[in-house]
Design an enzyme around this catalytic site. Structure first.
Site, short mmCIF file in Angstrom:
data_model
loop_
_atom_site.label_atom_id
_atom_site.label_comp_id
_atom_site.label_asym_id
_atom_site.label_seq_id
_atom_site.Cartn_x
_atom_site.Cartn_y
_atom_site.Cartn_z
N HIS A 95 16.58 2.73 -13.94
CA HIS A 95 17.47 1.71 -14.50
C HIS A 95 18.84 2.06 -13.94
CE1 HIS A 95 18.82 -0.91 -18.12
NE2 HIS A 95 19.94 -0.54 -17.48
N HIS B 137 22.29 3.21 -12.94
CA HIS B 137 23.30 3.94 -13.71
C HIS B 137 24.31 4.57 -12.78
CE1 HIS B 137 19.75 6.49 -13.05
NE2 HIS B 137 20.58 7.52 -12.92
N HIS C 290 26.96 7.57 -12.55
CA HIS C 290 27.38 8.84 -13.15
C HIS C 290 28.90 8.95 -13.05
CE1 HIS C 290 23.37 10.99 -13.08
NE2 HIS C 290 23.12 10.08 -12.15
N ASP D 236 25.60 12.03 -20.75
CA ASP D 236 24.34 12.52 -20.19
C ASP D 236 23.81 13.64 -21.07
OD1 ASP D 236 23.06 12.41 -17.02
OD2 ASP D 236 22.46 14.03 -18.35
N CYS E 113 16.82 1.13 -21.12
CA CYS E 113 16.74 -0.11 -21.91
C CYS E 113 16.57 0.25 -23.39
CB CYS E 113 15.56 -0.97 -21.45
SG CYS E 113 15.86 -1.93 -19.96
P1 5GP Z 1 19.44 10.22 -12.00
O1 5GP Z 1 18.83 11.56 -11.69
O2 5GP Z 1 18.37 9.16 -12.15
O3 5GP Z 1 20.53 9.80 -11.07
O4 5GP Z 1 20.15 10.38 -13.41
C1 5GP Z 1 19.46 10.28 -14.61
C2 5GP Z 1 20.27 11.01 -15.64
O5 5GP Z 1 19.80 10.64 -16.92
C3 5GP Z 1 20.15 12.53 -15.56
O6 5GP Z 1 21.44 13.09 -15.32
C4 5GP Z 1 19.57 12.93 -16.90
O7 5GP Z 1 20.13 14.13 -17.40
C5 5GP Z 1 19.92 11.74 -17.78
N1 5GP Z 1 18.99 11.52 -18.88
C6 5GP Z 1 17.63 11.56 -18.80
N2 5GP Z 1 17.10 11.28 -19.99
C7 5GP Z 1 18.14 11.06 -20.85
C8 5GP Z 1 18.21 10.73 -22.24
O8 5GP Z 1 17.21 10.57 -22.94
N3 5GP Z 1 19.46 10.58 -22.77
C9 5GP Z 1 20.59 10.75 -22.03
N4 5GP Z 1 21.76 10.58 -22.66
N5 5GP Z 1 20.56 11.05 -20.72
C10 5GP Z 1 19.34 11.22 -20.15
ZN ZN Z 2 15.86 -0.57 -18.11
#
Ligand code: 5GP
Ligand code: ZN
Length: 115
Positions: free
Chosen positions: A99, A101, A103, A31, A8
């Site tokens: 939140h 997302h 990929h 990412d 957010c």
């Molecule tokens: P999840 O593991 O929840 O499926 O994916 C979260 C993703 O968010 C991870 O691939 C991680 O590298 C990415 N991520 C975490 N913090 C940040 C950030 O501050 N900026 C960006 N651009 N990506 C982030």
């Molecule tokens: Zn959010």
């Protein structure tokens, strides 16, 4: 909740990100810890904690997210070679940001099954 939510905050421009697409409902940004040459996250501006919170009322939003994801693949030049769209839901799947997302991963051969 949304005040402290990382994505957010990115959507509000409070935390910098390399944004590759934004419109009224959907944002896409690179990412920070890429797992492939193309690794973009597509999020709704609306805070939804995970895909588990999706309902039929989100049909249009979901379609828009996939549309943006496919557009990212085209723009990054991986549409022809292929790409993977991944949504992690919950702890065992490794969801680390609460939140929703999507990929977008591409630009190299991706193993299956995933680790
Ligand atoms: P999840 O593991 O929840 O499926 O994916 C979260 C993703 O968010 C991870 O691939 C991680 O590298 C990415 N991520 C975490 N913090 C940040 C950030 O501050 N900026 C960006 N651009 N990506 C982030
Ligand atoms: Zn959010």
């Amino acid at each position: 909740m949304t005040e402290t939510c990382l994505f957010c905050q990115i959507a509000r421009g409070e935390i910098p990100a390399t944004i590759v697409h934004e419109d009224d409902h959907v944002l896409a940004f690179r990412d920070v810890n890429p797992q492939a040459p193309t690794h973009v996250l597509v999020i709704p501006r609306e805070h939804l904690s995970s895909a588990a919170d999706l309902a039929s009322e989100h049909a249009e939003l979901l379609a828009a997210m996939f549309d943006v994801a496919n557009g990212v693949a085209v723009a990054d030049g991986v549409a022809e070679t292929g790409y993977r769209l991944v949504v992690n839901v919950g702890r065992d799947a490794g969801q680390s940001v609460d939140h929703l997302h999507l990929h977008v991963l591409g630009g190299r051969r991706l193993a299956w099954p995933p680790g």
